[in-house]
Design an enzyme around this catalytic site. Structure first.
Site, mmCIF file in Angstrom:
data_model
loop_
_atom_site.group_PDB
_atom_site.id
_atom_site.type_symbol
_atom_site.label_atom_id
_atom_site.label_comp_id
_atom_site.label_asym_id
_atom_site.label_seq_id
_atom_site.Cartn_x
_atom_site.Cartn_y
_atom_site.Cartn_z
ATOM 1 C CE1 TYR A 1 -3.268 -2.737 -0.136
ATOM 2 C CE2 TYR A 1 -4.304 -1.766 1.791
ATOM 3 C CZ TYR A 1 -4.322 -2.694 0.776
ATOM 4 O OH TYR A 1 -5.364 -3.555 0.652
ATOM 5 C CB CYS B 1 -0.183 9.887 -7.109
ATOM 6 S SG CYS B 1 -1.053 9.754 -5.549
ATOM 7 C CD GLU C 1 -1.898 13.342 -9.619
ATOM 8 O OE1 GLU C 1 -1.627 12.124 -9.466
ATOM 9 O OE2 GLU C 1 -2.920 13.867 -9.154
ATOM 10 C CB CYS D 1 -3.548 13.320 -3.257
ATOM 11 S SG CYS D 1 -1.790 12.942 -3.421
HETATM 12 N N1 THU Z 1 -4.231 8.713 -6.865
HETATM 13 C C1 THU Z 1 -3.500 9.326 -7.863
HETATM 14 O O1 THU Z 1 -2.917 8.655 -8.718
HETATM 15 N N2 THU Z 1 -3.424 10.673 -7.847
HETATM 16 C C2 THU Z 1 -4.028 11.481 -6.927
HETATM 17 O O2 THU Z 1 -3.746 12.661 -6.868
HETATM 18 C C3 THU Z 1 -5.032 10.899 -6.028
HETATM 19 C C4 THU Z 1 -4.907 9.445 -5.809
HETATM 20 C C5 THU Z 1 -4.299 7.243 -6.850
HETATM 21 C C6 THU Z 1 -3.553 6.602 -5.730
HETATM 22 C C7 THU Z 1 -4.263 5.269 -5.623
HETATM 23 O O3 THU Z 1 -3.665 4.375 -6.542
HETATM 24 C C8 THU Z 1 -5.678 5.562 -6.089
HETATM 25 O O4 THU Z 1 -5.634 6.823 -6.738
HETATM 26 C C9 THU Z 1 -6.692 5.608 -4.966
HETATM 27 O O5 THU Z 1 -6.290 6.471 -3.967
#
Ligand code: THU
Length: 136
Positions: free
Chosen positions: A48, A53, A55, A86
């Protein structure tokens, strides 16, 4: 690359996302001042916390290839709501380009664009640490 092409590049990355746990794909396309575009998708992990992400995947690709001058990023999910970066990703983008634009898309491809400075007001950036330092 046009704005529409940048958005399409982010959408295309949804199919590359590795999301066996959340089943929430995210795609990103990061444009630099010279027009170079780096794409990214989210990459999850069984432990986890190592999850990347979309970005930050794009930022890592860009910076490791010598690009830091970001102009705008398109970010998308397949969700109903606009997919905004995020807080951690906002901070990572702010490090290099506090004045960049963030184009968030919803699953229909509609956009809501905002300056990064509005998404991260009073952000903590390099200036705090680099002031009067040699390697500024
Ligand atoms: N996630 C992103 O790739 N970018 C963000 O800014 C928000 C969250 C992804 C992380 C994880 O793989 C999934 O979205 C659920 O949180």
């Amino acid at each position: 690359m046009t704005r529409e092409e940048l958005k399409a590049a982010a959408i295309a990355m949804l199919d590359r996302a590795y999301v066996p746990y959340s089943h929430f794909p995210v795609g990103a396309a990061l444009e630099c001042a010279d027009g170079t575009v780096f794409t990214g998708c989210n990459i999850e992990n069984a432990a986890y916390s190592p999850t990347l992400c979309a970005e930050r995947t794009a930022v890592a690709k860009a910076v490791s290839e010598g690009h830091r001058d970001f102009v705008r990023i398109a970010v998308t999910g397949r969700c109903e709501d606009y997919c905004f970066p995020c807080a951690v990703c906002r901070q990572v983008l702010y490090e290099f380009a506090p004045d960049m634009e963030v184009i968030s898309l919803n699953g229909k491809g509609e956009e809501l664009a905002l300056p990064l400075r509005e998404l991260l007001p009073h952000g903590f950036g390099p200036a705090y640490l680099l002031e009067d330092k040699e390697d500024k």
